[in-house]
Design a protein around this motif. Sequence first.
Motif, PDB file in Angstrom:
ATOM      1  N   GLN A  66       0.824  -1.215   0.000  1.00  0.00           N
ATOM      2  CA  GLN A  66       0.000   0.000   0.000  1.00  0.00           C
ATOM      3  C   GLN A  66       0.856   1.261   0.000  1.00  0.00           C
ATOM      4  OE1 GLN A  66      -3.469   0.367   0.056  1.00  0.00           O
ATOM      5  NE2 GLN A  66      -3.480  -1.798  -0.511  1.00  0.00           N
ATOM      6  N   GLU A  67       2.015   1.158   0.616  1.00  0.00           N
ATOM      7  CA  GLU A  67       2.875   2.337   0.749  1.00  0.00           C
ATOM      8  C   GLU A  67       3.770   2.481  -0.488  1.00  0.00           C
ATOM      9  OE1 GLU A  67       3.984   5.652   2.174  1.00  0.00           O
ATOM     10  OE2 GLU A  67       2.776   4.422   3.517  1.00  0.00           O
ATOM     11  N   PRO A  68       3.661   3.587  -1.231  1.00  0.00           N
ATOM     12  CA  PRO A  68       4.465   3.734  -2.452  1.00  0.00           C
ATOM     13  C   PRO A  68       5.962   3.629  -2.177  1.00  0.00           C
ATOM     14  CG  PRO A  68       2.842   5.480  -2.294  1.00  0.00           C
ATOM     15  CD  PRO A  68       2.770   4.726  -1.003  1.00  0.00           C
ATOM     16  N   SER A  69       6.384   4.112  -1.030  1.00  0.00           N
ATOM     17  CA  SER A  69       7.827   4.128  -0.773  1.00  0.00           C
ATOM     18  C   SER A  69       8.380   2.715  -0.556  1.00  0.00           C
ATOM     19  CB  SER A  69       8.116   4.990   0.454  1.00  0.00           C
ATOM     20  OG  SER A  69       7.362   4.520   1.550  1.00  0.00           O
ATOM     21  N   GLU A  70       7.493   1.791  -0.231  1.00  0.00           N
ATOM     22  CA  GLU A  70       7.948   0.433   0.052  1.00  0.00           C
ATOM     23  C   GLU A  70       7.808  -0.491  -1.160  1.00  0.00           C
ATOM     24  OE1 GLU A  70       8.041  -0.733   3.896  1.00  0.00           O
ATOM     25  OE2 GLU A  70       8.805   1.327   3.774  1.00  0.00           O
ATOM     26  N   SER A  71       7.321   0.062  -2.243  1.00  0.00           N
ATOM     27  CA  SER A  71       6.965  -0.830  -3.357  1.00  0.00           C
ATOM     28  C   SER A  71       8.166  -1.225  -4.212  1.00  0.00           C
ATOM     29  CB  SER A  71       5.916  -0.159  -4.237  1.00  0.00           C
ATOM     30  OG  SER A  71       6.479   0.974  -4.841  1.00  0.00           O
ATOM     31  N   ARG A  72       9.316  -0.636  -3.968  1.00  0.00           N
ATOM     32  CA  ARG A  72      10.557  -0.936  -4.704  1.00  0.00           C
ATOM     33  C   ARG A  72      10.386  -0.741  -6.214  1.00  0.00           C
ATOM     34  NH1 ARG A  72      11.976  -6.718  -3.403  1.00  0.00           N
ATOM     35  NH2 ARG A  72      13.983  -6.208  -4.327  1.00  0.00           N
ATOM     36  N   ALA A  73       9.600   0.275  -6.542  1.00  0.00           N
ATOM     37  CA  ALA A  73       9.335   0.491  -7.973  1.00  0.00           C
ATOM     38  C   ALA A  73      10.601   0.920  -8.700  1.00  0.00           C
ATOM     39  CB  ALA A  73       8.256   1.548  -8.142  1.00  0.00           C
ATOM     40  N   LEU A  74      11.455   1.657  -8.030  1.00  0.00           N
ATOM     41  CA  LEU A  74      12.635   2.183  -8.730  1.00  0.00           C
ATOM     42  C   LEU A  74      13.626   1.092  -9.112  1.00  0.00           C
ATOM     43  CD1 LEU A  74      13.501   5.577  -7.059  1.00  0.00           C
ATOM     44  CD2 LEU A  74      12.979   5.129  -9.440  1.00  0.00           C
ATOM     45  N   GLN A  75      13.482  -0.076  -8.486  1.00  0.00           N
ATOM     46  CA  GLN A  75      14.418  -1.152  -8.844  1.00  0.00           C
ATOM     47  C   GLN A  75      13.873  -2.016  -9.988  1.00  0.00           C
ATOM     48  OE1 GLN A  75      15.167  -3.153  -5.070  1.00  0.00           O
ATOM     49  NE2 GLN A  75      15.056  -1.109  -4.192  1.00  0.00           N
ATOM     50  N   SER A  76      12.713  -1.659 -10.421  1.00  0.00           N
ATOM     51  CA  SER A  76      12.069  -2.501 -11.439  1.00  0.00           C
ATOM     52  C   SER A  76      12.275  -1.893 -12.837  1.00  0.00           C
ATOM     53  CB  SER A  76      10.591  -2.607 -11.108  1.00  0.00           C
ATOM     54  OG  SER A  76       9.955  -3.394 -12.069  1.00  0.00           O
ATOM     55  N   SER A  77      11.694  -2.543 -13.805  1.00  0.00           N
ATOM     56  CA  SER A  77      11.668  -2.002 -15.171  1.00  0.00           C
ATOM     57  C   SER A  77      10.255  -2.117 -15.713  1.00  0.00           C
ATOM     58  CB  SER A  77      12.621  -2.780 -16.081  1.00  0.00           C
ATOM     59  OG  SER A  77      13.921  -2.318 -15.953  1.00  0.00           O
ATOM     60  N   LEU A  78       9.997  -1.371 -16.735  1.00  0.00           N
ATOM     61  CA  LEU A  78       8.620  -1.347 -17.280  1.00  0.00           C
ATOM     62  C   LEU A  78       8.411  -2.469 -18.296  1.00  0.00           C
ATOM     63  CD1 LEU A  78       7.219   2.207 -17.950  1.00  0.00           C
ATOM     64  CD2 LEU A  78       6.486   0.493 -16.328  1.00  0.00           C
ATOM     65  N   TRP A  79       8.400  -3.704 -17.802  1.00  0.00           N
ATOM     66  CA  TRP A  79       8.186  -4.811 -18.745  1.00  0.00           C
ATOM     67  C   TRP A  79       6.756  -4.820 -19.270  1.00  0.00           C
ATOM     68  CZ3 TRP A  79      10.986  -6.084 -14.121  1.00  0.00           C
ATOM     69  CH2 TRP A  79      12.353  -6.278 -14.336  1.00  0.00           C
ATOM     70  N   GLU A  80       5.872  -4.194 -18.527  1.00  0.00           N
ATOM     71  CA  GLU A  80       4.469  -4.175 -18.954  1.00  0.00           C
ATOM     72  C   GLU A  80       4.327  -3.456 -20.288  1.00  0.00           C
ATOM     73  OE1 GLU A  80       5.494  -3.295 -15.982  1.00  0.00           O
ATOM     74  OE2 GLU A  80       4.554  -4.676 -14.585  1.00  0.00           O
ATOM     75  N   ILE A  81       5.017  -2.313 -20.375  1.00  0.00           N
ATOM     76  CA  ILE A  81       4.924  -1.572 -21.630  1.00  0.00           C
ATOM     77  C   ILE A  81       5.565  -2.362 -22.761  1.00  0.00           C
ATOM     78  CG2 ILE A  81       5.543   0.578 -22.791  1.00  0.00           C
ATOM     79  CD1 ILE A  81       3.519   1.040 -20.697  1.00  0.00           C
ATOM     80  N   GLN A  82       6.630  -3.065 -22.420  1.00  0.00           N
ATOM     81  CA  GLN A  82       7.266  -3.893 -23.445  1.00  0.00           C
ATOM     82  C   GLN A  82       6.304  -4.977 -23.930  1.00  0.00           C
ATOM     83  OE1 GLN A  82      10.578  -6.262 -22.260  1.00  0.00           O
ATOM     84  NE2 GLN A  82      11.689  -5.862 -24.148  1.00  0.00           N
TER      85      GLN A  82
END
Lengths: 254, 840
Positions: free
Chosen positions: A162-178
Amino acid sequence: QLPPGLYKKVLVILHDSVLPYMNEPTLMMDFLTVAYGIGGAISLLALNGLFILIHQHNLEYPDFYKKLYSLLDPSIYHVKYRARFFHLTDLFLSSSHLPAYLVAAFIKRLARLALTAPPEALLMIIPFICNLFRRHPACRVLVHRPGGPAEMSEDPYVMEEQEPSESRALQSSLWEIQSLQNHYHPDVAKAAAVLNQSLSEMEDDISGLLELSAYELFDKEIKKKAVDVPLEFEQVRGLFGKKNDIFAEHFSLE
Amino acid sequence: SNPFEVKVNRQKFDILGRKTKNDVGLPGVSRSKAIKKRNQTLLKEYKEREKTNVFKDKRFGEYNTKITPEEKMIRRFTLERQQNYGKKNIYNLNEDEELTHYGQSLAEIEKLNDIVDSDSDTEERGTLSAELTAAHFGGGGGLLRKKVSSEQQDEEEEKPKSRKELIEEMIAKSKQEKQERQTRRESALELTEKLDKDWKEIQTLIARKTPKSERKDKEVEKPKPDEYDMIVRELGFEMKAKPSERLKTEEELAKEEQARLQKLEADRLRRMRGIDEVANKKRPSHMSADDLADGFILDKDDRRLLSYKDGKINIENEEEVEEEGEEEEEGEEEDNENEEESQEESASEDEEDDAADNHSDLESDLESEGEAAENKEEKKHKANENESQNVEKLDPGREAAKSELPYTFAAPESYETFKSLLAGRTIEQQLIILERIQKCNHPSLAVGNKAKLEKLFGFLLEYIGELATLDLPELRTIDKLVLPLYNLCQMFPEAASDSIKFILGDAAHDLEEVIEVKGRATFPALDTLIYLKIVSLLFPTSDFWHPVVTPAFMYMSQLLTKCRITTLQDVIKGLFICCLFLEYVSLSRRFVPELINFLLGVLHISLPKNQAQGYTVVHPFTPVGKNLELLLVCDKEDLQSWEKQNVPLSIVTRLKETSRTEMNHTRLSCLALCFDLLKKCAALYESLPSFHEIMHPVKILLTQHMPVNEYPEKMQEWYHSALKELENKVKHYTPLICEKKKPVPLKQYTPKIVKVLEFGRKQAGSKKEQERKQLIQRHKRELKGAIREIRKDNQYLARMQLSEIMERDAARKRKVKELLGSLATQEGEWKAMKRKKWKN
């Protein structure tokens, strides 16, 4: 306090026919906050009034972005108030002072949800995401991570968090768009392919895309004039006569 | 010329290489020339300005300076003679003169030609015969006598005759001789004529039948008149004898067919990739500054792109093609198989049949005997030709039916006539009728046929729609009618696509209207579904963009997202559309989010209520509310007695009549279908980078909420196979990296080299632009010149008018003066007379 239908009706007109005429709009604060907390479509609608209060009347709303983040669920691409919601989200995320982790989390979540979206929503959300990248260059690691690990076994992003800061989004990549580059709709595939290249400086204008409806898309396609029409070269053998026809396995002509 | 008449345009600077045209002028000369010309043209016109009659000089060559006077006279004389020739006066005997030679008309002599005096007269011409000279000139002494023949000498010696006798004898002799000569000549003439006639008779025969050598002989005989004819005939003959092209053997035909299919497949792949092609097209040809301009171009980048599939290197097609070329026949057969199999296995394999695939095929080929493979190929080849006739052969009663039907059909002009044509006929008859309509109205036969057949396509489509909307849809008929539909579509792709687009547009429009009015939509009737299926039969669904298929995609997407699911029929229709989606993307493997959403929703409604945890269903389905548990089957007996069976399509129109057990069975079949579709989706999308995210909700639902143990064994099989397909996919994520932007090349200051055609002219612009500029300039120059000419003309005319007026005035003055003078003299005289009188 109110039945959902009435709630919706009130909230739809609140921002432009009630709030401007009130002496003290801040009185609506509690009402809107409660509405915002209900969830679903009512939350989406309450957003508009809240925005006016925050923007013009110095309302301090704790964890506003966290709430906004939690509003994002698969149905946002299907609901009626999609255009209104994304218009406001665009406004909220336009601030350049937002931390990168927050924007990245939003981007990642929007992209993840886009995997269930219809084409008209996809045509809107992909430029939307591109714009976010332009405003927040720090998020570009999502599409361009040259020095990263060669291969990962999991997507680092945690959808359930639920918490954006804990979602580790910055370590991911946008495979969805791919993945969406393989979408069946040619325009969606083209729009998704834009993220393969480095982005241009100018922001895309998405105001025209917000209201896009499926029928409009269909109309646009069917009015295109084709120079020549490619034909199937495999000889037809019957309605279900194709090689390995799925229909022949499950349906019968009776 | 006179140096004072020359005007020199002095140049301030000498420019090298520039040619100047007007550096010397002769103003006086050119002016006098202009005046002279105006005198001849403008002045004449001016003088004749109010005259309507024109004097035309029709004398031959009067103004033609090219003909010399002598020649002119001769030509005039001949003209005169020619004019007189026709209207000869018949009473004018003198005019009727005939030229003769030796009393014979020259014309007649010409007619007889040289044939008459061919052999006989030549020796005698000019010289007289000995006898004649002897007779006329009295023998002329012994010298002549000796030359007389010995016989005559003997006669003369025996009985010397009187001179008169001798002369008479000689005359008779010469006469006789002359007569003989004449008869001989006549007979010869006759013979030649006869020969001619005979020759002409057999000539035609000979010309065709005699070999060349014989003909040559004849040509030698009569070379003159026949040579040309011969050549003409010969040419004509050669044209007729031209050999036709050799018929192709079965093998060659099969090869050609295969090559055609390969080309079509390559085309399809190219269209599927879509973007690459556009990008290729738009890329301008780039020339580097280092180009040696020696015409050497590396026409293809022969470095192969590496691509990976399942961790193995993917070798591109090209190499394979080369290999096949070496392997000859076997290779080709194999490839044929390849193609079939690749399409069969398209769900699990990549389009580009890679090397590994090739080998597996090879093995399978080896297993089956070579003959069998050949047979297959032959069959396939034949099948292509006989496809439409196959149906006919199968039916024994066809002959009878054939005899009843008329052989020609006019193309129907309206849908009603079309329907009446087909009404009451069996499927086979309908097919025959359609085939005959097509044949009778083939576009090559008459002008309007194309439009007629294009209309026929529309009618056929409408007819199919009508058959599908019947209470008991005649799907078997539709199944057969697809064949003529396909053939027509191959003939007129544009018209076909237009009519299908029209139908799709109508359907989408209806859907939109319903949504606007009611706020929700229902699934369309069976006919629309059939149309969508037909689209996939007629057009390639793998194209990146296709004028018909792309709108069909959009429409189906709308159906899956907008239509409410309230009954079992809706579920079946929805699953039908899911099948369509899968079929559409089976080759291109494109991602369809709606498909997964819908399947998830279908699974959701097969569960008991209040279980939705860990996944969310999207639009037409709701996590809570009514219309849930549509596919839920609780009846234990029905569960046990269930057998997987194909869902009959007609069920969508008449579900209510069926019993509860049947309903339950149908539900279970739908569920099985759903599992199977999920399995196929998983196979199709495994290459997508976010495959696991896409399938995540489905997986949760399958693993955590499905009451698997309650299902019959068959159903469990379906379930497990689907789950296996979903789970045994490796997770691997590679971080995204943008394509490197090509660095914008620095501007380089290499000189721009342009071919200089003419100095002092602007070189910029393309050839067309230059031409345009030239034209504009020329037009300007001409306009200026014309204006100047007109001005000069006006000046000249004014001058002429002035001089005329002056002349007239002068004449008048003179006349007045004269009159005054005469009056003065008169007066003077009169006064003088008076004075005289006075004096007197």
